[in-house]
Each structure stands twice: as C-alpha cells, then as structure tokens.
Design a protein around this motif. Structure first.
Motif, PDB file in Angstrom:
ATOM      1  N   ILE A  28      85.157 -39.668  73.081  1.00 52.75           N
ATOM      2  CA  ILE A  28      85.279 -39.406  71.945  1.00 52.75           C
ATOM      3  C   ILE A  28      84.628 -40.406  71.019  1.00 52.75           C
ATOM      4  O   ILE A  28      84.105 -40.057  69.974  1.00 52.75           O
ATOM      5  CB  ILE A  28      86.862 -39.302  71.608  1.00 52.75           C
ATOM      6  N   ARG A  31      80.887 -39.571  70.989  1.00 51.05           N
ATOM      7  CA  ARG A  31      80.674 -38.209  69.987  1.00 51.05           C
ATOM      8  C   ARG A  31      80.637 -38.518  68.601  1.00 51.05           C
ATOM      9  O   ARG A  31      79.889 -38.256  67.651  1.00 51.05           O
ATOM     10  CB  ARG A  31      81.401 -37.103  70.471  1.00 51.05           C
ATOM     11  N   GLN A  32      81.811 -39.234  68.382  1.00 45.56           N
ATOM     12  CA  GLN A  32      82.109 -39.804  66.872  1.00 45.56           C
ATOM     13  C   GLN A  32      80.612 -40.545  66.309  1.00 45.56           C
ATOM     14  O   GLN A  32      80.435 -40.613  65.414  1.00 45.56           O
ATOM     15  CB  GLN A  32      83.279 -40.425  66.607  1.00 45.56           C
ATOM     16  N   TYR A  35      77.459 -38.199  65.732  1.00 45.39           N
ATOM     17  CA  TYR A  35      77.638 -37.591  64.510  1.00 45.39           C
ATOM     18  C   TYR A  35      77.594 -38.707  63.336  1.00 45.39           C
ATOM     19  O   TYR A  35      76.936 -38.342  62.273  1.00 45.39           O
ATOM     20  CB  TYR A  35      79.057 -36.789  64.515  1.00 45.39           C
ATOM     21  N   ALA A  39      74.756 -38.523  60.344  1.00 43.88           N
ATOM     22  CA  ALA A  39      75.164 -38.503  58.819  1.00 43.88           C
ATOM     23  C   ALA A  39      74.502 -39.464  58.045  1.00 43.88           C
ATOM     24  O   ALA A  39      73.986 -39.170  56.836  1.00 43.88           O
ATOM     25  CB  ALA A  39      76.736 -38.826  58.629  1.00 43.88           C
ATOM     26  N   MET A  42      70.966 -37.897  57.730  1.00 44.09           N
ATOM     27  CA  MET A  42      70.845 -36.683  56.733  1.00 44.09           C
ATOM     28  C   MET A  42      71.015 -37.335  55.320  1.00 44.09           C
ATOM     29  O   MET A  42      70.305 -36.896  54.384  1.00 44.09           O
ATOM     30  CB  MET A  42      72.047 -35.937  57.012  1.00 44.09           C
ATOM     31  N   TYR A  77      82.067 -33.591  75.613  1.00 44.69           N
ATOM     32  CA  TYR A  77      83.471 -32.953  75.505  1.00 44.69           C
ATOM     33  C   TYR A  77      84.238 -32.400  76.767  1.00 44.69           C
ATOM     34  O   TYR A  77      84.464 -31.407  77.104  1.00 44.69           O
ATOM     35  CB  TYR A  77      83.363 -31.813  74.818  1.00 44.69           C
ATOM     36  N   THR A  90      90.876 -38.045  67.337  1.00 43.14           N
ATOM     37  CA  THR A  90      89.701 -36.999  67.262  1.00 43.14           C
ATOM     38  C   THR A  90      90.251 -36.068  66.449  1.00 43.14           C
ATOM     39  O   THR A  90      91.195 -35.728  66.247  1.00 43.14           O
ATOM     40  CB  THR A  90      89.390 -36.567  69.067  1.00 43.14           C
ATOM     41  N   ARG A  91      89.117 -35.496  65.773  1.00 42.90           N
ATOM     42  CA  ARG A  91      89.552 -34.373  64.892  1.00 42.90           C
ATOM     43  C   ARG A  91      88.912 -32.868  65.552  1.00 42.90           C
ATOM     44  O   ARG A  91      88.554 -32.108  64.683  1.00 42.90           O
ATOM     45  CB  ARG A  91      88.647 -34.631  63.427  1.00 42.90           C
ATOM     46  N   VAL A  92      88.642 -32.952  66.788  1.00 47.41           N
ATOM     47  CA  VAL A  92      88.021 -31.749  67.362  1.00 47.41           C
ATOM     48  C   VAL A  92      89.288 -30.771  67.416  1.00 47.41           C
ATOM     49  O   VAL A  92      90.425 -31.121  67.606  1.00 47.41           O
ATOM     50  CB  VAL A  92      87.390 -31.864  68.691  1.00 47.41           C
ATOM     51  N   PHE A 110      72.073 -25.403  65.433  1.00 45.56           N
ATOM     52  CA  PHE A 110      71.877 -26.871  64.831  1.00 45.56           C
ATOM     53  C   PHE A 110      70.775 -27.261  65.994  1.00 45.56           C
ATOM     54  O   PHE A 110      69.930 -28.100  65.122  1.00 45.56           O
ATOM     55  CB  PHE A 110      73.288 -27.563  65.544  1.00 45.56           C
ATOM     56  N   CYS A 140      75.389 -28.041  60.460  1.00 44.88           N
ATOM     57  CA  CYS A 140      76.628 -29.212  60.608  1.00 44.88           C
ATOM     58  C   CYS A 140      77.799 -28.397  59.839  1.00 44.88           C
ATOM     59  O   CYS A 140      78.851 -28.501  60.839  1.00 44.88           O
ATOM     60  CB  CYS A 140      76.129 -30.395  59.756  1.00 44.88           C
ATOM     61  N   CYS A 143      79.235 -25.649  62.206  1.00 51.54           N
ATOM     62  CA  CYS A 143      80.512 -26.252  63.422  1.00 51.54           C
ATOM     63  C   CYS A 143      81.635 -26.657  62.839  1.00 51.54           C
ATOM     64  O   CYS A 143      82.516 -26.340  63.413  1.00 51.54           O
ATOM     65  CB  CYS A 143      79.548 -27.403  64.364  1.00 51.54           C
ATOM     66  N   HIS A 144      81.409 -27.271  61.780  1.00 54.22           N
ATOM     67  CA  HIS A 144      82.554 -27.989  61.153  1.00 54.22           C
ATOM     68  C   HIS A 144      83.647 -27.249  60.708  1.00 54.22           C
ATOM     69  O   HIS A 144      84.892 -27.391  60.944  1.00 54.22           O
ATOM     70  CB  HIS A 144      82.274 -29.393  60.094  1.00 54.22           C
ATOM     71  N   PHE A 147      85.204 -26.042  63.989  1.00 48.76           N
ATOM     72  CA  PHE A 147      85.538 -26.730  65.200  1.00 48.76           C
ATOM     73  C   PHE A 147      86.140 -28.267  64.778  1.00 48.76           C
ATOM     74  O   PHE A 147      86.391 -28.970  65.709  1.00 48.76           O
ATOM     75  CB  PHE A 147      84.577 -26.747  66.274  1.00 48.76           C
ATOM     76  N   LYS A 148      85.778 -28.485  63.504  1.00 49.31           N
ATOM     77  CA  LYS A 148      86.213 -29.917  63.271  1.00 49.31           C
ATOM     78  C   LYS A 148      87.420 -29.711  62.121  1.00 49.31           C
ATOM     79  O   LYS A 148      87.505 -29.238  61.286  1.00 49.31           O
ATOM     80  CB  LYS A 148      85.492 -30.434  62.557  1.00 49.31           C
TER      81      LYS A 148
HETATM   82  C1  HEC Z   1      78.501 -28.218  67.889  1.00 48.97           C
HETATM   83  C2  HEC Z   1      79.476 -28.747  66.780  1.00 48.97           C
HETATM   84  C3  HEC Z   1      79.013 -29.764  65.646  1.00 48.97           C
HETATM   85  C4  HEC Z   1      77.722 -29.973  65.158  1.00 48.97           C
HETATM   86  C5  HEC Z   1      76.456 -29.184  65.377  1.00 48.97           C
HETATM   87  C6  HEC Z   1      77.825 -31.139  64.307  1.00 48.97           C
HETATM   88  N1  HEC Z   1      79.083 -31.679  64.218  1.00 48.97           N
HETATM   89 FE1  HEC Z   1      79.595 -33.125  63.214  1.00 48.97          FE
HETATM   90  N2  HEC Z   1      81.559 -33.068  64.281  1.00 48.97           N
HETATM   91  C7  HEC Z   1      81.930 -32.068  65.268  1.00 48.97           C
HETATM   92  C8  HEC Z   1      83.328 -32.351  65.760  1.00 48.97           C
HETATM   93  C9  HEC Z   1      84.020 -31.458  66.653  1.00 48.97           C
HETATM   94  C10 HEC Z   1      83.629 -33.560  65.359  1.00 48.97           C
HETATM   95  C11 HEC Z   1      84.900 -34.460  65.500  1.00 48.97           C
HETATM   96  C12 HEC Z   1      84.621 -35.379  66.703  1.00 48.97           C
HETATM   97  C13 HEC Z   1      85.808 -36.130  67.033  1.00 48.97           C
HETATM   98  O1  HEC Z   1      86.405 -36.499  66.157  1.00 48.97           O
HETATM   99  O2  HEC Z   1      85.956 -36.054  68.375  1.00 48.97           O
HETATM  100  C14 HEC Z   1      82.580 -33.955  64.349  1.00 48.97           C
HETATM  101  C15 HEC Z   1      82.414 -35.224  63.585  1.00 48.97           C
HETATM  102  C16 HEC Z   1      81.716 -35.611  62.637  1.00 48.97           C
HETATM  103  C17 HEC Z   1      81.694 -36.779  61.894  1.00 48.97           C
HETATM  104  C18 HEC Z   1      82.627 -37.816  62.024  1.00 48.97           C
HETATM  105  C19 HEC Z   1      83.975 -37.329  61.391  1.00 48.97           C
HETATM  106  C20 HEC Z   1      83.901 -37.322  59.788  1.00 48.97           C
HETATM  107  O3  HEC Z   1      83.981 -36.203  59.331  1.00 48.97           O
HETATM  108  O4  HEC Z   1      83.585 -38.253  59.160  1.00 48.97           O
HETATM  109  C21 HEC Z   1      80.582 -36.676  60.851  1.00 48.97           C
HETATM  110  C22 HEC Z   1      80.073 -37.921  60.052  1.00 48.97           C
HETATM  111  C23 HEC Z   1      79.801 -35.412  61.367  1.00 48.97           C
HETATM  112  N3  HEC Z   1      80.473 -34.799  62.319  1.00 48.97           N
HETATM  113  C24 HEC Z   1      78.522 -35.150  60.829  1.00 48.97           C
HETATM  114  C25 HEC Z   1      77.755 -34.181  61.184  1.00 48.97           C
HETATM  115  C26 HEC Z   1      76.298 -34.095  60.830  1.00 48.97           C
HETATM  116  C27 HEC Z   1      75.795 -34.808  59.794  1.00 48.97           C
HETATM  117  C28 HEC Z   1      76.045 -33.137  61.636  1.00 48.97           C
HETATM  118  C29 HEC Z   1      74.528 -32.254  61.742  1.00 48.97           C
HETATM  119  C30 HEC Z   1      73.321 -33.208  61.273  1.00 48.97           C
HETATM  120  C31 HEC Z   1      77.013 -32.612  62.490  1.00 48.97           C
HETATM  121  N4  HEC Z   1      78.103 -33.460  62.225  1.00 48.97           N
HETATM  122  C32 HEC Z   1      76.673 -31.476  63.388  1.00 48.97           C
HETATM  123  C33 HEC Z   1      81.182 -30.901  65.637  1.00 48.97           C
HETATM  124  C34 HEC Z   1      79.679 -31.022  65.095  1.00 48.97           C
END
Ligand code: HEC
Ligand code: HEC
Lengths: 151, 151
Positions: A28, A31-32, A35, A39, A42, A77, A90-92, A110, A140, A143-144, A147-148
């Motif tokens: 977890i 993966r956080q 992402y 961010a 981006m 995952y 986690t926020r999945v 993506f 992004c 997916c969010h 799935f988020k």
């Molecule tokens: C295939 C799915 C998927 C893709 C593609 C994806 N995300 Fe996410 N993202 C998630 C998930 C699920 C979480 C939550 C992870 C956790 O907390 O376990 C997350 C969490 C985050 C977070 C941390 C939590 C928050 O909201 O602050 C950020 C920042 C973020 N993603 C930005 C991005 C960016 C920028 C991109 C693209 C460049 C991206 N993500 C692409 C699924 C995705």
C-alpha cells in the motif's frame, strides 16, 4: 494427469507474477508512493505548459511518469490489500479486486497515454504537451472515478 | 548598473530552477513518495537476485529508479522544508540545507549508480545486477547516514 497440468500452469503463473511476497502494508505504501510521485510530475508539466516552458524539465517529468507507468504496479495490489495502512489508510475501492476487466481497461489507457507523453515531451512542443497532459490526466481520473474512494 | 546585473542573474537562476512554486507540505510528500517508490524497486531487484531471476521485472524496476534519480528531486527541497509534514513529518536533517557540497556529492554518487544499474539490468546478468545493487544501495545509505534522521 490433470493435476500435473494444473501444477505446471500454477508454476508458470507464479513465475510470471511477483516472485517476492510483498507485505500488505508495504504494498500500500509503495503504490501510494508511485501515484504521489506521478502527481508531482503532472503538476510540474502543467506549470511548464502554463508558465515558462523548460523542455528539459518536462522531459524528466514525463520520463518519470512513463517509467512508473511501465513498472508493473499491478503487483502492488495483492489480495487483501483493500484494507490496511501504508502512508495512510488505503483508499482503493473493493471493486479494484473484483472488476478485473474494468481495471485492465483503465490501466491500459493510462499506460498508453503515459508512453505517448514521453514521446511528445521529447519534441519540446509546448502546445502538444499541453494537449497530451489533458489526455493523460483523463486516464488518472478514469481510474480514480471507479477505483479510488473520495476523502 | 550593478542592480541590473543582479536582476539579470536572478532571472537566469529562477528560470533554471523549478518555475512552479511547490508548497512545502507537497514538496515533502512528493520527495517521500519518490524515495518510497524506489524502495519497492530496490526490494524487488533484491528478491530477483536472491530468488528466481526475471530479467523483464528487473529492467522495469531499474528503469523506474533511474527515471526518479534523473528527475531532479533537488527541486523538492525548497528552503524551509526542513520542517513540515508530507505523508509523515519530514525526516530530513537541517544539514541538508547548509552542507550543499556534501549533498551534491552523495546525490551525484547516487545518480551515477542508478544510471549504471539500468545499464546492468539490461544485460540480464544476475550476478552483475547483484553487485550493482550493492553499490547503488550504498549510495542510498550514504545520503541517509548524513542527511536523514533516524526514526
Ligand atoms: C489503474 C488505476 C489508477 C491509475 C491509472 C492512477 N491512479 Fe492514482 N490512485 C489509484 C488508487 C487505487 C489509489 C489509492 C491507493 C491506495 O491508497 O492504496 C490512488 C492514489 C493516488 C494518489 C494518492 C492519494 C490522493 O488522492 O492523494 C494520488 C496523488 C494519485 N493517485 C494520483 C494519480 C495520478 C497523477 C495519476 C496519473 C498520472 C494516477 N493517480 C493514476 C488508482 C490509479
Ligand atoms: C540525496 C539524498 C538521498 C538519496 C540519494 C536517497 N535518499 Fe532516501 N531519503 C532521503 C531523505 C532526506 C529522506 C527524508 C525525506 C523527508 O522525510 O522529507 C529520505 C527518505 C527515504 C524513505 C522514506 C522514509 C523511510 O525511511 O522510510 C525511504 C524508504 C528511502 N528514503 C529510501 C531510499 C532508497 C531506496 C534510495 C536509493 C535507491 C534513497 N532513499 C536515496 C535522502 C536520500
């Protein structure tokens, strides 16, 4: 015979996926982190497009996003990681683990746009980078949305 | 005249560094994310070297480390970010902001070994990857010893 075949298949599957068993909390956090780092990249591509454009900075940012997108984050995952705390809880959404087809679709979109972003960044064409940033950001969000979980 | 020159120098400096003003808390979160994601990739290269070796997985991991190393994380250490909370309270030591020479030295060593790791990974030579992992890991530790506070 049947069980030997099953065993062979199982071995192939295991060899093809992550060999190291990652602990849930670590997965977890990792993966956080992935992402979170994307961010930043981006955000600075956006700042370059809207402000003074620095080709080298955009290339570095796009390359980081590309390498993270291609890194195989699916391995982060493991079953059961819909609950747990990395950097934060986690926020999945649970749907991530049941709707494989949906996840594959958003993940592939993506990946495609992240690889395309690296190509466009290399040209140094600010307007094209801006357009590609919109497409990539859309994946992004794609997916969010599904799935988020919201905060 | 003097002040005009100063202004010109200042402009050049600003243009050469991060143009976007990153908020302290965000900068801390982003840098913790970059390191956290590299930690995963180091761990799985290690697992590959010690267990069953999967050339493609090691390449992906090494490429992610390389792109993060080359991304210009120095921009994530704005003045004043020796205090603040990203994912967690920052653990950077104040020395990071005063000992520029020391930081440059460890950062350059890290960059060199990260780029080398990507090259070695491409060969698929598990023993060479293991040796390079030791060198690269040494540069993570080299920075942490001097610039990261213990928990
Ligand atoms: C295939 C799915 C998927 C893709 C593609 C994806 N995300 Fe996410 N993202 C998630 C998930 C699920 C979480 C939550 C992870 C956790 O907390 O376990 C997350 C969490 C985050 C977070 C941390 C939590 C928050 O909201 O602050 C950020 C920042 C973020 N993603 C930005 C991005 C960016 C920028 C991109 C693209 C460049 C991206 N993500 C692409 C699924 C995705
Ligand atoms: C140039 C200095 C530097 C290099 C090189 C470096 N780190 Fe760090 N690392 C830091 C600092 C400083 C922090 C604390 C950041 C903060 O909390 O603001 C940190 C934090 C971390 C963290 C999160 C906090 C923790 O201890 O759990 C991890 C994990 C980590 N580093 C792993 C690595 C790995 C793996 C490498 C090499 C592949 C590496 N670092 C290379 C300076 C460095």
């Amino acid at each position: 015979m049947k069980s030997k075949l099953l065993l062979a298949l199982l071995t192939v599957t295991l060899a093809g996926t992550a060999i190291a068993q990652v602990k849930t909390e670590d997965a977890i956090k990792y993966r956080q982190s992935g992402y979170g780092f994307m961010a930043w990249n981006m955000a600075r591509i956006k700042a370059n497009v809207e402000g003074q454009y620095n080709k080298e900075e955009v290339i570095k940012a796009a390359n980081a996003i590309q390498a993270i997108a291609n890194s195989g984050m699916g391995a982060l995952y493991p079953q059961g990681s819909d609950k747990g705390t990395g950097w934060e809880a986690t926020r999945v959404k649970p749907e991530f683990f049941t709707n494989k087809e949906g996840v594959t679709k958003v993940a592939m979109a993506f990946n495609k746009e992240a690889n395309e972003m690296a190509k466009v960044a290399a040209t140094g064409d600010a307007a094209a980078v801006g357009a590609q940033l919109g497409k990539l950001g859309g994946t992004c969000k794609g997916c969010h949305d599904d799935f988020k979980a919201k905060k």
